[in-house]
Design an enzyme around this catalytic site. Structure first.
Site, short mmCIF file in Angstrom:
data_model
loop_
_atom_site.label_atom_id
_atom_site.label_comp_id
_atom_site.label_asym_id
_atom_site.label_seq_id
_atom_site.Cartn_x
_atom_site.Cartn_y
_atom_site.Cartn_z
N ASP A 65 46.13 67.59 -8.15
CA ASP A 65 47.37 67.34 -8.90
C ASP A 65 48.16 66.26 -8.18
O ASP A 65 47.83 65.88 -7.06
CB ASP A 65 48.19 68.61 -9.13
CG ASP A 65 48.76 69.22 -7.86
OD1 ASP A 65 48.26 68.93 -6.76
OD2 ASP A 65 49.72 69.99 -7.98
N TYR A 67 50.93 63.86 -6.19
CA TYR A 67 51.83 64.05 -5.05
C TYR A 67 53.16 64.58 -5.58
O TYR A 67 53.64 64.16 -6.63
CB TYR A 67 52.07 62.72 -4.34
CG TYR A 67 50.83 62.11 -3.71
CD1 TYR A 67 50.15 62.75 -2.68
CD2 TYR A 67 50.36 60.86 -4.13
CE1 TYR A 67 49.02 62.18 -2.09
CE2 TYR A 67 49.24 60.28 -3.55
CZ TYR A 67 48.58 60.95 -2.53
OH TYR A 67 47.48 60.38 -1.96
N PHE A 78 45.14 60.08 -5.70
CA PHE A 78 45.18 59.62 -4.30
C PHE A 78 46.04 58.37 -4.08
O PHE A 78 46.30 58.00 -2.94
CB PHE A 78 43.77 59.38 -3.73
CG PHE A 78 42.94 60.63 -3.63
CD1 PHE A 78 43.15 61.52 -2.58
CD2 PHE A 78 41.97 60.92 -4.57
CE1 PHE A 78 42.39 62.68 -2.49
CE2 PHE A 78 41.21 62.08 -4.49
CZ PHE A 78 41.41 62.97 -3.44
N HIS A 187 37.03 67.70 1.26
CA HIS A 187 38.21 66.92 0.88
C HIS A 187 38.61 65.98 2.03
O HIS A 187 38.43 66.32 3.21
CB HIS A 187 39.37 67.87 0.58
CG HIS A 187 40.49 67.23 -0.17
ND1 HIS A 187 41.49 66.53 0.48
CD2 HIS A 187 40.77 67.19 -1.49
CE1 HIS A 187 42.34 66.08 -0.43
NE2 HIS A 187 41.94 66.47 -1.64
#
Length: 220
Positions: A65, A67, A78, A187
């Site tokens: 989701d 920031y 990202f 991740h």
């Protein structure tokens, strides 16, 4: 809210946009944007789609989701706007790109340049309440973005899906691996990057696959 989704995606997702969950989603979002701090700004909710037309998609990078800090979310997974401090996960992405293919880390965290080359920077959930990670996780976005993943898998050939982390890795089930390349890794977060993201060589592997299938490589 009058949010513009580009024609190429609107046409191919027409059935999805008419479903009851999607209508309910927009009702909740309209109220939230009127009464709370929600990211990204309304006009950037569909930025990933508007920057990368359906016909141009060659790579999908799936985030979870947006920031949830002020000025960070820009509708691309990202990515942060130029001038904003690069978040730790993105720093690790740049670190792996440099290690893998030698491209120096850029000063800007704005990944629009990748989107323009056919990299769909998709989050599973497209909105979030300020300072509240995963706060829109049950709004219905997952149904929508799962449908996007399935549509890409069904309607296109030779797309590379980069799925980082446990959450993204579960989306492998949506993809026909007989005609697409799925690359998974931990991740890039500092909590897990050292467990296999750093050293995964996903960026060179992506370009090798694209080359084998007569597509231009991504300038990472």
């Amino acid at each position: 809210m009058d949010i513009k989704l580009c024609k190429s995606w609107k046409n191919i997702l027409q059935t999805e946009l008419q479903k009851s969950y999607y209508t309910a989603l927009w009702q909740k979002l309209t109220l939230d944007y009127e009464s709370r701090t929600i990211y990204p700004p309304e006009e950037l909710i569909f930025n990933a789609f508007n920057q990368t037309a359906f016909a141009d998609v060659k790579v999908v990078i799936l985030g979870q989701d947006p920031y949830h800090g002020a000025g960070q979310a820009m509708g691309l997974s990202f990515s942060v706007p130029g001038g904003v401090k690069i978040p730790p996960s993105l720093r690790n992405i740049f670190k792996e790109i440099q290690s893998d293919i030698g491209t120096p880390a850029p000063e800007s965290g704005d990944l629009t340049r990748l989107a323009k080359q056919g990299v769909l920077l998709l989050n599973s959930v497209l909105t979030v309440r300020g300072s509240a990670a995963a706060s829109h996780a049950n709004y219905g976005w997952e149904h929508f973005t799962d449908a996007v993943m399935k549509t890409i898998s069904n309607e296109k050939d030779h797309v590379v899906f980069l799925l980082w982390g446990t959450y993204a890795g579960k989306k492998t089930a949506l993809i026909d691996q007989k005609k697409h390349l799925v690359l998974t890794a931990p991740h890039p977060s500092p909590l897990s990057a050292h467990k296999g993201f750093l050293g995964c060589q996903h960026f060179s592997k992506t370009n090798e696959y694209l080359g084998r299938n007569n597509q231009a490589p991504i300038v990472w």
